[in-house]
Structures are given as C-alpha cells and as structure tokens.
Design an enzyme around this catalytic site. Structure first.
Site, mmCIF file in Angstrom:
data_model
loop_
_atom_site.group_PDB
_atom_site.id
_atom_site.type_symbol
_atom_site.label_atom_id
_atom_site.label_comp_id
_atom_site.label_asym_id
_atom_site.label_seq_id
_atom_site.Cartn_x
_atom_site.Cartn_y
_atom_site.Cartn_z
ATOM 1 N N TYR A 29 0.741 -1.227 -0.133
ATOM 2 C CA TYR A 29 0.077 0.044 -0.070
ATOM 3 C C TYR A 29 0.920 1.163 -0.076
ATOM 4 C CZ TYR A 29 -4.038 -3.086 1.345
ATOM 5 O OH TYR A 29 -5.054 -4.063 1.358
ATOM 6 N N SER B 137 -13.225 -4.875 0.758
ATOM 7 C CA SER B 137 -14.369 -3.986 -0.132
ATOM 8 C C SER B 137 -15.638 -4.374 -0.017
ATOM 9 C CB SER B 137 -13.883 -4.086 -1.588
ATOM 10 O OG SER B 137 -13.914 -2.866 -2.187
ATOM 11 N N PRO B 138 -16.021 -4.396 1.401
ATOM 12 C CA PRO B 138 -17.602 -4.801 1.629
ATOM 13 C C PRO B 138 -18.575 -3.823 1.052
ATOM 14 C CG PRO B 138 -16.712 -3.757 3.547
ATOM 15 C CD PRO B 138 -15.514 -3.971 2.601
ATOM 16 N N LEU B 139 -18.083 -2.629 0.422
ATOM 17 C CA LEU B 139 -19.135 -1.767 -0.056
ATOM 18 C C LEU B 139 -18.823 -1.644 -1.368
ATOM 19 C CD1 LEU B 139 -18.744 1.192 2.544
ATOM 20 C CD2 LEU B 139 -20.485 -0.463 2.289
ATOM 21 N N GLY C 215 -24.006 4.296 -3.565
ATOM 22 C CA GLY C 215 -25.021 4.910 -4.206
ATOM 23 C C GLY C 215 -24.097 6.108 -5.056
#
Length: 321
Positions: free
Chosen positions: A53, A206-208, A215
């Site tokens: 990272y 990356s749960p979203l 959205g």
C-alpha cells in the site's frame, strides 16, 4: 463495537476493520490519525494494511500514529506481503525470503516487534505453496506474527495451506481475507465452505463493492471519488456495469424504506453473513463515521432475502446440480 472470534482461534477482532490502502497517498497523516482515534473510541481493534500500500507509506503512517496519537496495545495490526514493485513493474513474490524480508521491513515501518496477523497477499504461481507456508510458520515461531493467513487465494490453496500448517503443529491458518460484498459473492461457492470446515475466519475486503454500494455512482461520477482517481478508477470501474446497477438500485430502495443510507444497508447485509470482520477503507474521517453508523442496523428478514435474491452468485457444476 462487537468483537468476533476469528475462526476457531483465540483471537477476537472488531466487526469492522479499518482499511488503510489510501493512507500516505489520498489520506494524509492528520486525517489518518483522526480516523484511527475515532475507530478505537468506537471499539474498533483491527487495522488492515500491507507492504504494497503506497509502497510502504501506509505502514509508515500507521507506525507514526502508533508512536503518538494511539497506543499500539489498543489495536490489532494485520499486514500483508507478497506483492512488491520493481523496475519492471509489480512483482508477486511469496517465496520464503520474499515474505520474511517484507515482514521485517513492515515491522520497521510500523515500529513494532510483531503484527497480530500476517497474510500472503495473493497466490504466487512460481513458488511452491509448501515454501510459502513454511514462511508463515516461521513468522509465528520467530515471534514476528501472532497469527497467519492468506488473502485472495482459492479454496484448494486455503485447504492445502491449512493442512500443512496443522501438520507442523506450530501454527494454524487463522484467516482468509477476500473480497466480499453484495456485488462480489463468488467466495460463497467454495472459499466460505472451506473456511467453515477448516475453522478459518473470513475477513471481507471492499464490503461496499469498492464504494459503488454507497450509491455515489448511481447518476454521475463524482470528481472527488475513487472512480475519478487516476490510480483507482480501474479498481472501481469493474462494478459500474448494468448487472451491478440492479443490485445498487435494490440496496437504495431498501435504504429508502428503512430511512437509512445505502452504505449502512450494504454493510448490515454483510455483517449478517459468516464473516469475522468487514474491512472498510475510508478515505476521510467522515466516511469512516458513516460506516460506524451502520453497526446498529439489523435488517428485517424480508430485506435480507430480497438482497440475497437480487445479488445471488451464479452456481454451476459441481457446486450446484
């Protein structure tokens, strides 16, 4: 914040993990320190980073914060090795030397003598898995890591690594860290059943859906979003397609009906699954607060079933007949 057992180990991690992929690049040390303070204040413990990272910058920023703003004893550090940059580009290296050298460099940047969880970031086709596993075992027996695991590996690799570690008697495969969200449920075919059988905990990155499930991309591409970033646009673009749009709209509809944000609904759905922790990569403190706000949401059964149906992964032989 709820603490969840990591597989069958004695390690308990916070239901939300704090991802640090943007630290040192898109998130400066001031905002990173504020994030970590608020995360710990909310009961969060698991902080996820990697040697790759920002070419180590994420770990360096975290190390600086742990030398001042936050006590090292209040967090569980998970770092990853096996991916590095070279003059010819990105190199995958899960050899014994590559992993242990990377871990030593990570410990220096983090300013600590051990990490709580050490993971191999991705499979290395040029290194036998038995050699990779021997490095994980040595990381534990030498005291550099309390627990070890894999990231982004297949079910058979997970099972083989767990078997090799179990046979050694010195370590166990504590965790698999894999992408998991309403937009990516592929791990449910084999990785999740394997982890359940092996007693290995699942950490969801990356749960979203790489930010798409918030959205924010429904009607446009926000100029300050990852999707508009020169180094992360390709990462997000994967889910800016017609199939993903249907899932995003279902999440938005559920959120409207519950009077909550789409982000909260997406996280609540995942936290109701068999995962130890959902790792959220917030770029700003405000984004982290939004994720923490999801922790009190328990979705009604009807909503869970509807989201299950609209996002169901395609199954085939031999998983389904």
């Amino acid at each position: 914040m709820e603490l969840r057992q990591l597989g069958r180990t004695g390690l308990h991690v916070s239901a939300l993990g704090l991802g640090t992929m943007t630290w040192g690049r898109d998130t400066d040390e001031i905002d990173a320190a504020e994030q970590l303070r608020e995360f710990v204040a909310a009961g969060g413990t698991l902080v996820d980073t990697a040697a790759s990272y920002g070419d180590g910058d994420s770990e360096s920023v975290l190390g600086e914060i742990l030398r001042g703003a936050v006590d090292r004893r209040d967090v569980q550090i998970c770092t990853k090795a096996g991916v590095r940059r070279s003059s010819s580009g990105t190199v995958v290296d899960a050899s014994r030397a590559g992993l242990l050298d990377s871990l030593d460099a990570s410990l220096t940047r983090l300013g600590t003598d051990h990490v709580d969880l050490f993971l191999v970031q991705c499979p290395d086709p040029s290194t036998p898995l038995v050699e990779t596993v021997s490095a994980l075992r040595h990381a534990v027996t030498s005291g550099r890591a309390r627990y070890v695991g894999l990231s982004n590996h297949t079910a058979w690799q997970t099972a083989r690594a767990a078997t090799l570690l179990e046979a050694s008697g010195d370590a166990e495969l504590a965790a698999v860290e894999v992408e998991y969200s309403l937009l990516e449920r592929g791990i449910e075919r084999e990785v999740v059943p394997a982890a359940d059988e092996l007693g290995t905990g699942v950490l969801a990155w990356s749960p979203l859906g790489r930010g798409v499930l918030t959205g924010k991309y429904r009607h446009a591409l926000p100029a300050d979003s990852r999707g508009a970033s020169p180094h992360l646009s390709g990462f997000v673009e994967t889910y800016l397609d017609r199939a993903s749009s249907g899932v995003v709209e279902a999440v938005a509809t559920a959120a409207d009906g519950l009077g909550r944000a789409p982000l909260e609904v997406a996280l609540a759905w995942l936290l109701a699954r068999d995962v130890a922790s959902a790792i959220v990569g917030a770029r700003t403190p405000a984004q982290l607060r939004a994720s923490i706000a999801a922790l009190d949401l328990e979705l009604p059964a009807a909503v869970l079933h509807a989201l299950d149906d609209v996002s169901a992964p395609t199954l085939g032989y031999p998983e389904a007949r």
